[in-house]
Design a protein around this motif. Sequence first.
Motif, PDB file in Angstrom:
ATOM      1  N   LEU A   5    -100.247  46.033 -22.211  1.00  0.00           N
ATOM      2  CA  LEU A   5    -101.357  45.689 -21.866  1.00  0.00           C
ATOM      3  C   LEU A   5    -101.328  44.256 -21.859  1.00  0.00           C
ATOM      4  O   LEU A   5    -100.535  43.578 -22.333  1.00  0.00           O
ATOM      5  CB  LEU A   5    -102.355  46.134 -22.846  1.00  0.00           C
ATOM      6  N   THR A   6    -102.039  43.522 -20.648  1.00  0.00           N
ATOM      7  CA  THR A   6    -102.181  42.055 -20.650  1.00  0.00           C
ATOM      8  C   THR A   6    -103.380  41.489 -20.564  1.00  0.00           C
ATOM      9  O   THR A   6    -104.400  42.211 -20.154  1.00  0.00           O
ATOM     10  CB  THR A   6    -101.304  41.434 -19.474  1.00  0.00           C
ATOM     11  N   ALA A   7    -103.586  40.486 -21.038  1.00  0.00           N
ATOM     12  CA  ALA A   7    -104.902  39.618 -21.285  1.00  0.00           C
ATOM     13  C   ALA A   7    -104.738  38.465 -21.428  1.00  0.00           C
ATOM     14  O   ALA A   7    -103.962  37.706 -21.761  1.00  0.00           O
ATOM     15  CB  ALA A   7    -105.587  40.414 -22.332  1.00  0.00           C
ATOM     16  N   SER A  48    -102.242  32.798 -16.836  1.00  0.00           N
ATOM     17  CA  SER A  48    -101.853  32.858 -15.401  1.00  0.00           C
ATOM     18  C   SER A  48    -101.811  34.314 -15.075  1.00  0.00           C
ATOM     19  O   SER A  48    -101.603  35.191 -15.825  1.00  0.00           O
ATOM     20  CB  SER A  48    -100.378  32.213 -15.081  1.00  0.00           C
ATOM     21  N   ARG A  49    -102.097  34.501 -13.842  1.00  0.00           N
ATOM     22  CA  ARG A  49    -102.021  36.099 -13.374  1.00  0.00           C
ATOM     23  C   ARG A  49    -100.948  36.559 -13.426  1.00  0.00           C
ATOM     24  O   ARG A  49     -99.844  35.764 -12.804  1.00  0.00           O
ATOM     25  CB  ARG A  49    -102.813  36.142 -12.008  1.00  0.00           C
ATOM     26  N   VAL A  50    -100.614  37.660 -13.587  1.00  0.00           N
ATOM     27  CA  VAL A  50     -99.224  38.551 -13.721  1.00  0.00           C
ATOM     28  C   VAL A  50     -99.475  39.725 -12.576  1.00  0.00           C
ATOM     29  O   VAL A  50    -100.316  40.155 -12.210  1.00  0.00           O
ATOM     30  CB  VAL A  50     -99.002  38.919 -15.073  1.00  0.00           C
ATOM     31  N   PHE A  56     -97.122  46.628 -16.265  1.00  0.00           N
ATOM     32  CA  PHE A  56     -98.282  47.069 -17.100  1.00  0.00           C
ATOM     33  C   PHE A  56     -98.830  48.225 -16.836  1.00  0.00           C
ATOM     34  O   PHE A  56     -99.277  48.309 -15.504  1.00  0.00           O
ATOM     35  CB  PHE A  56     -98.991  45.672 -16.921  1.00  0.00           C
ATOM     36  N   ASP A  57     -99.503  48.783 -17.831  1.00  0.00           N
ATOM     37  CA  ASP A  57    -100.331  50.036 -17.633  1.00  0.00           C
ATOM     38  C   ASP A  57    -101.916  49.255 -17.367  1.00  0.00           C
ATOM     39  O   ASP A  57    -102.646  50.233 -16.837  1.00  0.00           O
ATOM     40  CB  ASP A  57    -100.482  50.988 -18.916  1.00  0.00           C
ATOM     41  N   LEU A  58    -102.303  48.232 -17.935  1.00  0.00           N
ATOM     42  CA  LEU A  58    -103.716  47.882 -17.917  1.00  0.00           C
ATOM     43  C   LEU A  58    -103.526  46.439 -18.145  1.00  0.00           C
ATOM     44  O   LEU A  58    -102.603  45.656 -18.990  1.00  0.00           O
ATOM     45  CB  LEU A  58    -104.283  48.531 -19.193  1.00  0.00           C
ATOM     46  N   ALA A  59    -104.746  45.966 -17.660  1.00  0.00           N
ATOM     47  CA  ALA A  59    -104.748  44.380 -17.440  1.00  0.00           C
ATOM     48  C   ALA A  59    -106.317  43.947 -17.655  1.00  0.00           C
ATOM     49  O   ALA A  59    -107.310  44.752 -17.175  1.00  0.00           O
ATOM     50  CB  ALA A  59    -104.394  43.468 -16.379  1.00  0.00           C
ATOM     51  N   ILE A  60    -106.653  43.211 -18.739  1.00  0.00           N
ATOM     52  CA  ILE A  60    -107.997  42.760 -18.994  1.00  0.00           C
ATOM     53  C   ILE A  60    -108.119  41.420 -18.027  1.00  0.00           C
ATOM     54  O   ILE A  60    -107.373  40.401 -18.348  1.00  0.00           O
ATOM     55  CB  ILE A  60    -108.329  42.684 -20.392  1.00  0.00           C
ATOM     56  N   ARG A  84    -110.048  38.922  -7.271  1.00  0.00           N
ATOM     57  CA  ARG A  84    -109.698  38.584  -6.000  1.00  0.00           C
ATOM     58  C   ARG A  84    -109.301  39.919  -5.337  1.00  0.00           C
ATOM     59  O   ARG A  84    -109.426  41.117  -6.037  1.00  0.00           O
ATOM     60  CB  ARG A  84    -108.491  37.764  -6.039  1.00  0.00           C
ATOM     61  N   ASP A  85    -109.173  40.063  -3.942  1.00  0.00           N
ATOM     62  CA  ASP A  85    -109.035  41.142  -3.234  1.00  0.00           C
ATOM     63  C   ASP A  85    -107.787  41.974  -3.617  1.00  0.00           C
ATOM     64  O   ASP A  85    -106.694  41.165  -3.908  1.00  0.00           O
ATOM     65  CB  ASP A  85    -108.721  41.073  -1.738  1.00  0.00           C
ATOM     66  N   SER A  86    -107.446  43.088  -4.183  1.00  0.00           N
ATOM     67  CA  SER A  86    -106.449  43.657  -4.627  1.00  0.00           C
ATOM     68  C   SER A  86    -106.569  45.168  -4.383  1.00  0.00           C
ATOM     69  O   SER A  86    -107.608  45.928  -4.303  1.00  0.00           O
ATOM     70  CB  SER A  86    -106.621  43.382  -6.326  1.00  0.00           C
ATOM     71  N   THR A  87    -105.422  45.779  -4.635  1.00  0.00           N
ATOM     72  CA  THR A  87    -105.264  47.297  -4.577  1.00  0.00           C
ATOM     73  C   THR A  87    -105.424  47.893  -5.716  1.00  0.00           C
ATOM     74  O   THR A  87    -105.669  49.000  -5.749  1.00  0.00           O
ATOM     75  CB  THR A  87    -103.823  47.699  -4.179  1.00  0.00           C
ATOM     76  N   LEU A  88    -105.702  46.993  -7.163  1.00  0.00           N
ATOM     77  CA  LEU A  88    -105.849  47.527  -8.139  1.00  0.00           C
ATOM     78  C   LEU A  88    -107.093  48.079  -8.348  1.00  0.00           C
ATOM     79  O   LEU A  88    -108.219  47.750  -7.734  1.00  0.00           O
ATOM     80  CB  LEU A  88    -105.602  46.566  -9.198  1.00  0.00           C
ATOM     81  N   ILE A  89    -107.380  49.205  -9.333  1.00  0.00           N
ATOM     82  CA  ILE A  89    -108.592  49.927  -9.491  1.00  0.00           C
ATOM     83  C   ILE A  89    -109.164  49.123 -10.745  1.00  0.00           C
ATOM     84  O   ILE A  89    -108.370  48.580 -11.688  1.00  0.00           O
ATOM     85  CB  ILE A  89    -108.404  51.103 -10.043  1.00  0.00           C
ATOM     86  N   ALA A  90    -110.540  48.512 -10.605  1.00  0.00           N
ATOM     87  CA  ALA A  90    -111.218  47.914 -11.768  1.00  0.00           C
ATOM     88  C   ALA A  90    -112.407  48.597 -12.178  1.00  0.00           C
ATOM     89  O   ALA A  90    -113.180  49.350 -11.377  1.00  0.00           O
ATOM     90  CB  ALA A  90    -111.664  46.369 -11.012  1.00  0.00           C
ATOM     91  N   ARG A  91    -112.393  48.392 -13.711  1.00  0.00           N
ATOM     92  CA  ARG A  91    -113.665  48.873 -14.327  1.00  0.00           C
ATOM     93  C   ARG A  91    -114.032  47.906 -15.207  1.00  0.00           C
ATOM     94  O   ARG A  91    -113.622  47.333 -16.017  1.00  0.00           O
ATOM     95  CB  ARG A  91    -113.333  50.296 -15.368  1.00  0.00           C
TER      96      ARG A  91
END
Length: 294
Positions: A96-98, A130-132, A139-143, A149-156
């Motif tokens: 996890l990163t935060a 800074s953004r990773v 990473f499995d998860l980022a807070i 920003r526009d991204s292919t990541l899924i956000a909750r």
Amino acid sequence: MDRIETMRAFMAVARECSFTAAGRRLGLSTKLVSKYVRHLEAELQTQLFNRTTRSVSLTDVGSAYLERCRPILEQLDELDALVRERQGALAGPIRLTAPTGFGSTRLPAALLPFLKRHPDVELDMTLIDSRVAIVEEGFDLAIRIGSLRDSTLIARKLVNMPLVLCAAPEYLNAHGRPQTPHALATHVCLVNNNQVDLNVWRLRAGGREHAVRHKATIQANSPGALARLAEGGLGITIAPLYTVEAALDSGRLERVLPDYETDVFGVYALYPPNRHLTRRVRALIDHLAGEFSR
């Protein structure tokens, strides 16, 4: 020599850019990690790392090999974890990163009940402002906090985080308390340089938005650092509530233009869309959503 163990040693060295740090991560000696990597290179008949006395970096072949062995090792870890989780307990690693400030204040308190309830979960938390590259760095998860920003990541979305315009009484007594948003342009402004529009703060009142253009006198990529500088009487800042709440309660900081609303940032959990979301990661996201909703 076991191929999987040599691949794990290779991945650890690639991630840490250091044989010594890789050894600490794996609980092995530097000498043994180096032996594993040399054995892997001998089997593959190629050099995976460029080595100097001061640095370790991947060769082009090493980078290509890393991209292909990472999913193999992740799938093996998932198989092991699946067996354990089917037996009723959450188990296995979560990387996890935060952000540094949030990750050292609000986040540990939210994580604590989860980690106590699931002692076989192995948390590896990296705090950085800074953004990773979440996928590339494994990473499995980022807070994340703020506008995504526009991204292919899924956000909750986990919770809203208000922003607070504030300064120390020492500064306001010396330089005056702004009575209108546009008066901020004459003050020392402490600005988070991660924001999209560096020189504009937006305030709202009575259905009207005021876009205040200011000089970003002092910049930093850490809202916590800016909050501490504001406490020291250096200027006015807009900071997430979690970084200034204690200082506001104690009087070390006071709100500026309290009748005006600032932006509200979201606190988000982000994860890659092309990676199987394990039960332990899904459970952690659900847990954090519940904790922060309080």
